[in-house]
Scaffold this motif. Structure first.
Motif, PDB file in Angstrom:
ATOM      1  N   ASN A  57       0.823  -1.212   0.000  1.00 12.13           N
ATOM      2  CA  ASN A  57       0.000   0.000   0.000  1.00 12.13           C
ATOM      3  C   ASN A  57       0.856   1.259   0.000  1.00 12.13           C
ATOM      4  OD1 ASN A  57      -2.544  -1.146  -0.102  1.00 12.13           O
ATOM      5  ND2 ASN A  57      -2.782  -1.250   2.108  1.00 12.13           N
ATOM      6  N   GLN A  58       1.895   1.258   0.838  1.00 12.48           N
ATOM      7  CA  GLN A  58       2.761   2.424   0.932  1.00 12.48           C
ATOM      8  C   GLN A  58       3.499   2.687  -0.374  1.00 12.48           C
ATOM      9  OE1 GLN A  58       5.351   1.977   4.312  1.00 12.48           O
ATOM     10  NE2 GLN A  58       3.733   2.352   5.806  1.00 12.48           N
ATOM     11  N   LYS A  59       3.892   1.622  -1.063  1.00  9.13           N
ATOM     12  CA  LYS A  59       4.592   1.789  -2.342  1.00  9.13           C
ATOM     13  C   LYS A  59       3.681   2.485  -3.353  1.00  9.13           C
ATOM     14  CE  LYS A  59       8.186   0.860  -4.994  1.00  9.13           C
ATOM     15  NZ  LYS A  59       8.576  -0.538  -5.227  1.00  9.13           N
ATOM     16  N   LEU A  60       2.411   2.088  -3.399  1.00  5.98           N
ATOM     17  CA  LEU A  60       1.469   2.708  -4.321  1.00  5.98           C
ATOM     18  C   LEU A  60       1.215   4.163  -3.930  1.00  5.98           C
ATOM     19  CD1 LEU A  60      -0.419   2.309  -6.737  1.00  5.98           C
ATOM     20  CD2 LEU A  60      -2.188   1.556  -5.138  1.00  5.98           C
ATOM     21  N   GLU A  61       1.065   4.446  -2.637  1.00  8.69           N
ATOM     22  CA  GLU A  61       0.845   5.811  -2.173  1.00  8.69           C
ATOM     23  C   GLU A  61       2.031   6.707  -2.520  1.00  8.69           C
ATOM     24  OE1 GLU A  61       0.016   5.789   1.964  1.00  8.69           O
ATOM     25  OE2 GLU A  61      -1.802   4.559   1.777  1.00  8.69           O
ATOM     26  N   THR A  62       3.235   6.176  -2.352  1.00 10.12           N
ATOM     27  CA  THR A  62       4.435   6.956  -2.658  1.00 10.12           C
ATOM     28  C   THR A  62       4.488   7.322  -4.132  1.00 10.12           C
ATOM     29  OG1 THR A  62       5.658   5.855  -0.876  1.00 10.12           O
ATOM     30  CG2 THR A  62       6.956   6.944  -2.577  1.00 10.12           C
ATOM     31  N   MET A  63       4.093   6.398  -4.985  1.00  6.70           N
ATOM     32  CA  MET A  63       4.122   6.661  -6.422  1.00  6.70           C
ATOM     33  C   MET A  63       3.074   7.714  -6.812  1.00  6.70           C
ATOM     34  SD  MET A  63       4.561   2.707  -7.634  1.00  6.70           S
ATOM     35  CE  MET A  63       4.522   3.031  -9.390  1.00  6.70           C
ATOM     36  N   VAL A  64       1.873   7.611  -6.229  1.00  4.83           N
ATOM     37  CA  VAL A  64       0.801   8.553  -6.572  1.00  4.83           C
ATOM     38  C   VAL A  64       1.105   9.947  -6.047  1.00  4.83           C
ATOM     39  CG1 VAL A  64      -1.639   9.080  -6.246  1.00  4.83           C
ATOM     40  CG2 VAL A  64      -0.930   6.732  -6.632  1.00  4.83           C
ATOM     41  N   ASN A 102       5.724  -6.625  -6.200  1.00  6.11           N
ATOM     42  CA  ASN A 102       7.148  -6.948  -6.159  1.00  6.11           C
ATOM     43  C   ASN A 102       7.899  -5.659  -5.844  1.00  6.11           C
ATOM     44  OD1 ASN A 102       9.838  -7.586  -6.630  1.00  6.11           O
ATOM     45  ND2 ASN A 102       9.392  -8.913  -8.375  1.00  6.11           N
ATOM     46  N   PRO A 103       8.483  -5.524  -4.651  1.00  5.13           N
ATOM     47  CA  PRO A 103       9.166  -4.272  -4.286  1.00  5.13           C
ATOM     48  C   PRO A 103      10.379  -3.967  -5.134  1.00  5.13           C
ATOM     49  CG  PRO A 103       9.637  -5.982  -2.673  1.00  5.13           C
ATOM     50  CD  PRO A 103       8.591  -6.548  -3.597  1.00  5.13           C
ATOM     51  N   ARG A 104      10.789  -4.920  -5.964  1.00  3.72           N
ATOM     52  CA  ARG A 104      11.971  -4.709  -6.788  1.00  3.72           C
ATOM     53  C   ARG A 104      11.648  -4.051  -8.119  1.00  3.72           C
ATOM     54  NH1 ARG A 104      12.034  -9.500  -4.305  1.00  3.72           N
ATOM     55  NH2 ARG A 104      11.143 -10.632  -6.057  1.00  3.72           N
ATOM     56  N   THR A 105      10.372  -3.721  -8.346  1.00  2.55           N
ATOM     57  CA  THR A 105       9.991  -3.059  -9.590  1.00  2.55           C
ATOM     58  C   THR A 105       8.938  -2.003  -9.321  1.00  2.55           C
ATOM     59  OG1 THR A 105       9.106  -3.379 -11.826  1.00  2.55           O
ATOM     60  CG2 THR A 105       8.180  -4.734 -10.086  1.00  2.55           C
ATOM     61  N   GLN A 106       8.816  -1.027 -10.214  1.00  5.66           N
ATOM     62  CA  GLN A 106       7.803   0.014 -10.099  1.00  5.66           C
ATOM     63  C   GLN A 106       6.906   0.062 -11.335  1.00  5.66           C
ATOM     64  OE1 GLN A 106       9.552   3.823  -9.228  1.00  5.66           O
ATOM     65  NE2 GLN A 106      10.254   3.222  -7.206  1.00  5.66           N
ATOM     66  N   ARG A 107       6.948  -0.964 -12.138  1.00  8.71           N
ATOM     67  CA  ARG A 107       6.190  -0.974 -13.378  1.00  8.71           C
ATOM     68  C   ARG A 107       4.821  -1.612 -13.153  1.00  8.71           C
ATOM     69  NH1 ARG A 107       8.378   2.527 -16.640  1.00  8.71           N
ATOM     70  NH2 ARG A 107       7.405   1.486 -18.400  1.00  8.71           N
ATOM     71  N   TYR A 108       3.855  -0.777 -12.787  1.00  4.88           N
ATOM     72  CA  TYR A 108       2.502  -1.273 -12.542  1.00  4.88           C
ATOM     73  C   TYR A 108       1.604  -0.861 -13.705  1.00  4.88           C
ATOM     74  CZ  TYR A 108       4.448  -1.867  -7.895  1.00  4.88           C
ATOM     75  OH  TYR A 108       5.245  -2.240  -6.838  1.00  4.88           O
ATOM     76  N   LEU A 109       1.800  -1.523 -14.827  1.00  9.06           N
ATOM     77  CA  LEU A 109       1.081  -1.194 -16.052  1.00  9.06           C
ATOM     78  C   LEU A 109       0.228  -2.376 -16.488  1.00  9.06           C
ATOM     79  CD1 LEU A 109       4.040   0.499 -17.973  1.00  9.06           C
ATOM     80  CD2 LEU A 109       2.274   1.622 -16.625  1.00  9.06           C
ATOM     81  N   THR A 110      -0.671  -2.120 -17.436  1.00  5.56           N
ATOM     82  CA  THR A 110      -1.607  -3.138 -17.898  1.00  5.56           C
ATOM     83  C   THR A 110      -0.887  -4.367 -18.443  1.00  5.56           C
ATOM     84  OG1 THR A 110      -3.206  -1.414 -18.434  1.00  5.56           O
ATOM     85  CG2 THR A 110      -3.564  -3.568 -19.416  1.00  5.56           C
ATOM     86  N   ASN A 111       0.232  -4.149 -19.146  1.00 10.75           N
ATOM     87  CA  ASN A 111       0.916  -5.301 -19.754  1.00 10.75           C
ATOM     88  C   ASN A 111       1.591  -6.207 -18.730  1.00 10.75           C
ATOM     89  OD1 ASN A 111       3.047  -3.710 -18.998  1.00 10.75           O
ATOM     90  ND2 ASN A 111       3.804  -3.326 -21.055  1.00 10.75           N
ATOM     91  N   SER A 112       1.677  -5.753 -17.467  1.00 11.99           N
ATOM     92  CA  SER A 112       2.227  -6.606 -16.410  1.00 11.99           C
ATOM     93  C   SER A 112       1.185  -6.870 -15.332  1.00 11.99           C
ATOM     94  CB  SER A 112       3.463  -5.944 -15.784  1.00 11.99           C
ATOM     95  OG  SER A 112       3.136  -4.673 -15.250  1.00 11.99           O
TER      96      SER A 112
END
Length: 270
Positions: A57-64, A102-112
């Motif tokens: 959750n925190q990873k998503l909040e940090t990105m937004v 996966n904390p080792r990546t930040q690619r939260y896109l449709t293709n993944s």
């Protein structure tokens, strides 16, 4: 001599009683120790699962909440991003966006990811977001202990919502950026090593995270399946409000007050 014989027999009985009491005390101590160990282990598991779900959750909040120029912000708000998928396309409001954290990546896109649609199937036929407990890369660490799956969906409209509650203050209602969105975010962490997370239909992770999901027509949720499979798990549910914020600078007339350059008219000739 008869008196002495009786005395020796009484002593034997007393010794035997003491031995029985010692055995009972030992058995109770062992049982108590086993119970305490189970409680401690359960508490440790609960803490690990909570930390993993909260980390997602925190990873998503940090990105937004990060800089609009950062790659993470661009990913989640783009047309193929975890949030942009809903914000930029009205027809996607009933979908469910799923990805394996996966904390080792930040690619939260449709293709993944895996984006389920009400009619059945997935957006563009892509189904890459379901966690696979047999794959080492889908675990949150190289220890291959905890696995966390994220689910994002728009909060269903409420009949008790206030008029124009979905409109950002200070924005034109017709403008796309005037709308604010409320998301249901569910982070489900589990320990597949304790018990295989499957049922008669296959992997539990392939199920929706939304209980009684009438939109996606699912009778059993991910949490229900993990519970039935005796797989230790924990789900964190969070509601997030996403809206465009406008910044402004208050300027004082007649040359008084602030000297902010935004309040000074340009004297440059075109």
């Amino acid at each position: 001599m008869a008196y002495g014989s009786d005395e020796q027999g009484a002593t034997l009985i007393v010794v035997l009683l003491f031995l029985v009491l010692i055995m009972l005390a030992g058995a109770i101590a062992v049982r108590q120790s086993t119970t305490d160990l189970k409680v401690a282990t359960s508490d440790q598991i609960n803490t690990v699962l909570l930390q993993s779900a909260d980390s997602a959750n925190q990873k998503l909040e940090t990105m937004v909440n990060g800089s609009p120029a950062s790659e993470g912000y661009k990913d989640v708000t783009s047309a193929t991003g975890a949030l942009g998928h809903f914000i930029l396309f009205e027809e996607n409001k009933v979908n469910e966006f799923v990805y394996c954290f996966n904390p080792r990546t930040q690619r939260y896109l449709t293709n993944s990811a895996t984006v389920s649609v009400p009619a059945g199937g997935y957006v563009d036929g892509i189904n890459n977001g379901i966690c696979d407990y047999t794959e080492a890369d889908d675990y949150t660490s190289e220890r291959q202990a905890v696995m966390t799956q994220m689910s994002i969906a728009l909060t269903p409209p409420s009949a008790n919502a206030d008029p124009f509650e979905h409109v950002v203050i200070g924005k034109e209602i017709e403008n796309r950026t005037s709308k604010k969105y409320q998301f249901d975010i569910r982070a489900t962490s589990s320990l597949p090593a304790y018990s295989e997370p499957v049922d008669s239909e296959g992997s539990c992770f392939a199920k929706t995270s939304i209980s009684n999901n009438a939109v996606l027509r699912s009778d059993e949720s991910l949490s229900d399946c993990l519970l039935a499979a005796s797989t230790p798990s924990k789900m964190l549910y969070e509601q997030a409000d996403i809206e465009n914020l406008s910044s402004s600078t208050k300027c004082y007339p007649f040359g008084k007050g602030t000297l902010d350059p935004l309040c000074v008219l340009s004297t440059a000739t075109p």
